[in-house]
Design a protein around this motif. Sequence first.
Motif, mmCIF file in Angstrom:
data_model
loop_
_atom_site.group_PDB
_atom_site.id
_atom_site.type_symbol
_atom_site.label_atom_id
_atom_site.label_comp_id
_atom_site.label_asym_id
_atom_site.label_seq_id
_atom_site.Cartn_x
_atom_site.Cartn_y
_atom_site.Cartn_z
ATOM 1 N N THR B 10 6.607 9.757 -3.763
ATOM 2 C CA THR B 10 5.237 9.208 -3.264
ATOM 3 C C THR B 10 5.272 8.761 -2.093
ATOM 4 O O THR B 10 6.260 8.609 -1.388
ATOM 5 C CB THR B 10 4.691 8.194 -4.297
ATOM 6 N N LYS B 11 3.929 8.462 -1.425
ATOM 7 C CA LYS B 11 3.830 8.199 -0.063
ATOM 8 C C LYS B 11 4.406 6.688 0.143
ATOM 9 O O LYS B 11 5.106 6.408 1.203
ATOM 10 C CB LYS B 11 2.596 8.326 0.254
ATOM 11 N N GLN B 12 4.145 5.907 -0.924
ATOM 12 C CA GLN B 12 4.798 4.636 -1.032
ATOM 13 C C GLN B 12 6.200 4.475 -0.906
ATOM 14 O O GLN B 12 6.870 3.928 -0.117
ATOM 15 C CB GLN B 12 4.406 3.975 -2.366
ATOM 16 N N TYR B 33 7.363 -4.890 3.356
ATOM 17 C CA TYR B 33 5.874 -5.081 2.642
ATOM 18 C C TYR B 33 4.935 -5.054 4.084
ATOM 19 O O TYR B 33 4.042 -4.192 4.173
ATOM 20 C CB TYR B 33 5.783 -6.321 1.812
ATOM 21 N N GLN B 34 4.984 -6.082 4.839
ATOM 22 C CA GLN B 34 4.099 -6.216 6.019
ATOM 23 C C GLN B 34 4.008 -5.051 6.816
ATOM 24 O O GLN B 34 3.119 -4.432 7.259
ATOM 25 C CB GLN B 34 4.670 -7.505 6.978
ATOM 26 N N GLN B 35 5.251 -4.434 7.249
ATOM 27 C CA GLN B 35 5.525 -2.965 7.983
ATOM 28 C C GLN B 35 4.488 -2.065 7.294
ATOM 29 O O GLN B 35 3.846 -1.223 7.726
ATOM 30 C CB GLN B 35 6.719 -2.818 8.144
ATOM 31 N N ALA B 36 5.151 -1.781 5.977
ATOM 32 C CA ALA B 36 4.567 -0.724 5.207
ATOM 33 C C ALA B 36 2.986 -0.774 5.126
ATOM 34 O O ALA B 36 2.451 0.415 5.031
ATOM 35 C CB ALA B 36 5.156 -0.808 3.666
ATOM 36 N N PRO B 41 -2.234 0.679 3.517
ATOM 37 C CA PRO B 41 -2.781 -0.836 3.558
ATOM 38 C C PRO B 41 -2.882 -1.383 2.083
ATOM 39 O O PRO B 41 -2.763 -2.680 2.160
ATOM 40 C CB PRO B 41 -4.240 -0.752 4.173
ATOM 41 N N ASP B 42 -3.265 -0.575 1.237
ATOM 42 C CA ASP B 42 -3.067 -1.368 -0.044
ATOM 43 C C ASP B 42 -1.985 -1.188 -0.959
ATOM 44 O O ASP B 42 -1.884 -1.424 -2.265
ATOM 45 C CB ASP B 42 -4.491 -0.870 -1.201
ATOM 46 N N ILE B 43 -0.842 -1.116 -0.271
ATOM 47 C CA ILE B 43 0.512 -1.019 -0.977
ATOM 48 C C ILE B 43 0.776 -2.436 -1.392
ATOM 49 O O ILE B 43 0.193 -3.462 -0.909
ATOM 50 C CB ILE B 43 1.563 -0.508 -0.354
ATOM 51 N N SER B 44 1.278 -2.531 -2.596
ATOM 52 C CA SER B 44 1.565 -4.053 -3.245
ATOM 53 C C SER B 44 3.261 -4.217 -3.204
ATOM 54 O O SER B 44 4.123 -3.462 -2.919
ATOM 55 C CB SER B 44 0.992 -4.182 -4.711
ATOM 56 N N THR B 47 5.337 -2.865 -5.892
ATOM 57 C CA THR B 47 5.482 -1.469 -5.279
ATOM 58 C C THR B 47 6.758 -1.208 -4.559
ATOM 59 O O THR B 47 7.824 -0.478 -4.628
ATOM 60 C CB THR B 47 4.544 -0.715 -4.834
ATOM 61 N N ILE B 48 7.031 -2.287 -3.341
ATOM 62 C CA ILE B 48 8.084 -2.294 -2.482
ATOM 63 C C ILE B 48 9.342 -2.617 -3.199
ATOM 64 O O ILE B 48 10.340 -2.053 -3.338
ATOM 65 C CB ILE B 48 7.798 -3.582 -1.544
ATOM 66 N N TYR B 49 9.326 -3.655 -4.232
ATOM 67 C CA TYR B 49 10.296 -3.968 -5.007
ATOM 68 C C TYR B 49 11.095 -2.831 -5.984
ATOM 69 O O TYR B 49 12.138 -2.710 -6.032
ATOM 70 C CB TYR B 49 10.276 -5.263 -5.748
ATOM 71 N N ARG B 50 9.857 -2.300 -6.509
ATOM 72 C CA ARG B 50 10.283 -1.020 -7.571
ATOM 73 C C ARG B 50 10.885 -0.191 -6.776
ATOM 74 O O ARG B 50 11.854 0.477 -7.106
ATOM 75 C CB ARG B 50 8.887 -0.618 -8.228
ATOM 76 N N ASN B 51 10.581 0.267 -5.523
ATOM 77 C CA ASN B 51 11.019 1.447 -4.756
ATOM 78 C C ASN B 51 12.381 0.984 -4.202
ATOM 79 O O ASN B 51 13.100 1.926 -4.110
ATOM 80 C CB ASN B 51 10.114 1.953 -3.706
ATOM 81 N N LEU B 52 12.472 -0.191 -3.773
ATOM 82 C CA LEU B 52 13.961 -0.593 -3.437
ATOM 83 C C LEU B 52 14.783 -0.433 -4.543
ATOM 84 O O LEU B 52 15.912 -0.047 -4.243
ATOM 85 C CB LEU B 52 13.847 -1.979 -2.826
#
Lengths: 135, 135
Positions: B10-12, B33-36, B41-44, B47-52
């Motif tokens: 995914t793009k996220q 998260y801040q950079q992403a 803009p509406d990434i949560s 989602t960062i944690y899940r993708n990591l």
Amino acid sequence: MLEEKQKRMTKQKRVVYEVLASTKSHPTADWIYQQARREVPDISLGTIYRNLQVLLSEQRIRELNYGKGQSRFDANPLPHYHFVCEHCGQVMDFPIGSPPVAAQLLALAPGQVQSYRLECYGLCRDCLEGVEIAK
Amino acid sequence: MLEEKQKRMTKQKRVVYEVLASTKSHPTADWIYQQARREVPDISLGTIYRNLQVLLSEQRIRELNYGKGQSRFDANPLPHYHFVCEHCGQVMDFPIGSPPVAAQLLALAPGQVQSYRLECYGLCRDCLEGVEIAK
DNA sequence: ATAGGTGCAAATGTTTTGCTGTCAA
DNA sequence: TTGACAGCAAAACATTTGCACCTAT
């Protein structure tokens, strides 16, 4: 020269240290709490954490952190290495007297190394044996 | 043989990896998260944690944990060493090509070593300089 | 006597998860 | 089309902290 702030020796602090020093298992704060309650039934988990911090600041113990879940603690403040079994989760020490990491290697660090930590991951002997038998 | 569960790109997920791969700073999930958010803009943060976690399971990245606060992440999955400055908190890599820890040392482990982690603590060159000047 | 420690419970900070809607394959 | 993934917010979890009382010195 700065004086260290005075620290009292309470029975709670003594028990926290004794519990930690009496095991080779690198336990978590909660495990220490459960054991300490045998000696001091109304000790609180907050007190366990506070005393672990005090002991850390006195450099009498070390904290080991492995990403997930709770920190583990080690009553051996001297430099030594750990082996973490990825199957059973056990954390073991390397035999005492293991030689230090080569100075030439540490000299490559982008700064002045004051201490270091070597953590190895793999399968402990018991788990290895289990894997062999399962084949 | 067990098939890996299918994973979508995914793009996220792409952005999380790109942000991490574009820096040498071993950032925290929140920094990523801040950079992403600049890209999506509406990434949560979830989602960062899940993708990591996904990237970790794919062994494309590594997690570094230093006891206090947030974990840090590293887009370099190959074995290498870290130097943590205890003054400024920065985490740096050793120069690439640093030799491995001696096999004789690893052979002393109470089990079969599959991977290991060497973390050094001290003062980085910039902070050392500051300390010298302050004298 | 009194500063520092304790128990308790609430607060904090990080990471995970349940749910519902969305989108990559 | 459809099941894996996203956003959102609440939950979970480890650890810290405020406060009133207690105790080692």
